[in-house]
Design an enzyme around this catalytic site. Structure first.
Site, short mmCIF file in Angstrom:
data_model
loop_
_atom_site.label_atom_id
_atom_site.label_comp_id
_atom_site.label_asym_id
_atom_site.label_seq_id
_atom_site.Cartn_x
_atom_site.Cartn_y
_atom_site.Cartn_z
N ASP A 290 0.88 -0.93 0.01
CA ASP A 290 -0.03 -0.09 -0.19
C ASP A 290 1.13 1.09 0.07
O ASP A 290 2.08 1.09 0.30
CB ASP A 290 -0.94 0.04 1.14
CG ASP A 290 -2.03 1.00 1.22
OD1 ASP A 290 -2.28 1.59 0.26
OD2 ASP A 290 -2.49 1.35 2.22
N TYR A 458 -4.70 4.41 0.48
CA TYR A 458 -6.05 3.46 -0.01
C TYR A 458 -5.59 2.76 -1.36
O TYR A 458 -6.74 2.35 -2.20
CB TYR A 458 -7.23 4.29 -0.21
CG TYR A 458 -7.63 5.52 0.64
CD1 TYR A 458 -7.65 5.19 2.30
CD2 TYR A 458 -7.97 6.68 0.32
CE1 TYR A 458 -7.78 6.18 2.95
CE2 TYR A 458 -8.20 7.69 1.06
CZ TYR A 458 -8.07 7.62 2.57
OH TYR A 458 -8.57 8.79 3.57
N HIS A 459 -4.41 2.30 -1.42
CA HIS A 459 -4.04 1.62 -2.70
C HIS A 459 -3.57 0.29 -2.57
O HIS A 459 -2.52 -0.20 -2.73
CB HIS A 459 -2.95 2.36 -3.38
CG HIS A 459 -3.63 3.69 -3.81
ND1 HIS A 459 -2.40 4.76 -3.90
CD2 HIS A 459 -4.63 4.30 -4.07
CE1 HIS A 459 -3.16 5.89 -4.44
NE2 HIS A 459 -4.43 5.55 -4.70
N PRO A 460 -4.43 -0.85 -1.69
CA PRO A 460 -3.96 -2.08 -1.39
C PRO A 460 -3.62 -2.84 -2.75
O PRO A 460 -4.73 -2.86 -3.46
CB PRO A 460 -5.02 -2.64 -0.61
CG PRO A 460 -6.22 -1.91 -0.99
CD PRO A 460 -5.75 -0.50 -1.41
#
Length: 517
Positions: A290, A458-460
């Site tokens: 992330d 918010y970039h898993p």
């Protein structure tokens, strides 16, 4: 019991694309399972309103377990539970990542995923208002446009960064990613263009697409080592939606690995601990990545988005599709390197014409302005694991933010760049003082502040990665007729916001699925 050719779990950034593309063939029957419902909420479509969706009924509202690298804090992890998925509640920034990301994937064994091989899928998806060129497409389903807010506070950030010696860049998806400027956005006429708007709603007019809303997938039904369907709960009853050809998981980097593990596909010892019969021992959930971000927040004498929801601005949005309500909040930014020897960026900045703090949940009670870096190519790795064998239990999530010396050095270098930009005249002209910034400039002070004030971007990604869990055609290793198509398959997190790469992967997956039929 219903039966289809393909059963897709998740009507989000990837699943909506895949369902639309597969149903272009009228002979193909597709069921699309979505835990949420239609994207009718006004806050979805009015760009500046997306933070109001946080912790709402349209948010999966995940939290990480205590994160050891940031003082044991839990990270708030919003995910869209609605048609369009997280593309219905994100900041709409259209960034593809760097050529080095995709060429790195291919060099590591992800055949077919080099930059030159994925660029046609980015272009196929895209309808860029600037028109087509060697990097961009026109006429695709996904509208990509210049922002219509043009907020002066974000202009101040761009000007200050140039005063600090960083070059302007009007296309981060073009020849070079380095530099500062305004982001292009997935917007159409000043409103959000999610994958629901771009792909799903047009496709729902086709008789060969069945969308099952408010349906929670429990597990993939496996018969003799092959996927036969998906067990789904709808309206209090459980049924199996059967797939004649394939099951595709597009539930995202947290839920797709959870569904595989509930189906017996995952780390054998971990599954056995929950009494789940092991079908295939694979490192599902391992390798979570992330982007960790730390934004400096300043008070300002200028009007911020605090007053965006005025009747006049609402009328401007409705009549002309412009004004503060079209703001995606992260209007501007840039890409930097922490060391001179790097050929690709390892830092990304976002600038917002409002206070943005406390995981994006802090109230903006006064006029403010925020900008700062994220660790763009993290070396820290986390994991998604089961919390229980109940399908309605959220997974356990640990990202291990800032757990490597490299990542700590990068965030410190990024905060020094942020302080350098903050010291320029263009920022001095608009700010009245600090709201939440580091107290000092030592490595220890900057790192301590980053640990306290930072958050997920918010970039898993990467929990069902190509090479470890799926092959380059996105088929789960050792199990027939099941694929994963979402950001979980990325071998590493791309250098940038992850929505455009997820859409690209679904466009490519549509061809892979059709070729296998």
């Amino acid at each position: 019991m219903s039966s289809y050719d393909y059963v897709i779990v998740g009507a989000g950034s990837a699943g909506a694309v895949l369902a639309a593309r597969l149903t272009e063939d009228p002979e193909v029957r597709v069921a699309l399972i979505e835990a949420g419902g239609p994207d009718t909420a006004q806050e979805i479509h009015v760009p500046a309103a997306f933070p109001h969706l946080f912790k709402s009924a349209l948010d999966w509202d995940f939290d990480s377990d205590p994160e050891p690298g940031i003082g044991g804090r839990r990270a708030y992890l919003p995910r869209g539970k609605v048609f369009g998925g997280t593309s219905s509640m994100n900041a709409m920034i259209y960034i593809r990542g760097n050529r080095a990301d995709y060429d790195g994937w291919a060099a590591a064994g992800a055949t077919g995923w080099s930059y030159d091989e994925v660029l046609p899928y980015f272009r196929r998806a895209e309808d860029n208002e600037r028109g087509a060129d060697e990097f961009h497409g026109a006429g695709g389903p996904l509208t990509v446009s210049d922002g219509r807010s043009g907020h002066p506070l974000c202009s101040a950030f761009v000007q200050a960064a140039q005063q600090a010696g960083y070059k302007a860049n009007d296309d981060f998806n073009g020849a070079t990613q380095f530099g500062v400027g305004r982001y292009q956005l997935t917007q159409r006429g000043g409103l959000r263009c999610s994958t629901a708007v771009a792909y799903l709603h047009p496709a729902m007019e086709r008789p060969n697409l069945t969308v099952l809303p408010s349906a929670r997938a429990h597990r993939v039904v496996l018969e003799g080592g092959r996927a036969a369907g998906v067990e789904v709960e709808r309206g209090g009853s459980v049924e199996v939606v059967r797939a004649e050809r394939e099951v595709v998981l597009s539930a995202g980097a947290y839920e797709s690995p959870k569904l595989l593990m509930l189906s017996g596909i995952g780390p054998a010892a971990a599954l056995a601990a929950f009494g789940i019969e092991v079908v295939r021992d694979l490192p599902v959930g391992v390798g979570l990545q992330d982007h960790y971000m730390a934004l400096l927040n300043f008070r300002t004498r200028e009007e911020s988005l605090l007053t965006a929801a005025s009747p006049g601005n609402a009328a401007l949005l409705e009549s002309e599709g412009r004004g503060p309500l079209t703001s995606n909040i992260g209007e501007a930014g840039g890409f930097f390197r922490s060391r001179d020897d790097l050929t690709a960026p390892d830092l990304q900045f976002h600038a917002a014409p409002t206070l943005f703090h406390q995981d994006g949940l802090g109230a903006a009670t006064e006029h403010g302005f925020a900008f700062g870096p994220c660790v763009l190519a993290p070396t820290s790795r986390g994991a998604v694991t089961l919390r229980s064998a109940r399908p309605d239990a959220a997974p356990r999530i640990v990202h291990n933010y800032l757990m490597t010396a490299d990542d700590r050095a990068v965030i410190v270098a990024g905060l020094r760049i942020a302080r350098e930009i903050a010291a320029q005249q263009a920022v001095a002209d608009v700010v009245t003082g600090a709201y939440d910034v580091p107290a000092g400039d030592s490595d220890a002070e900057l790192l301590a502040w980053a640990r306290r004030a930072g958050q997920s971007l918010y970039h898993p990604t990467s929990t069902c990665a190509i090479g470890a869990v799926v092959d380059p055609e996105l088929r789960v290793l050792g199990v027939e007729n099941v694929r994963v198509v979402d950001a979980s398959v990325f071998p590493t997190v791309p250098r940038g916001n992850t929505n455009a790469p997820t859409i690209m992967a679904a466009e490519k997956a549509a061809d892979l699925v059709r070729q296998a039929a």
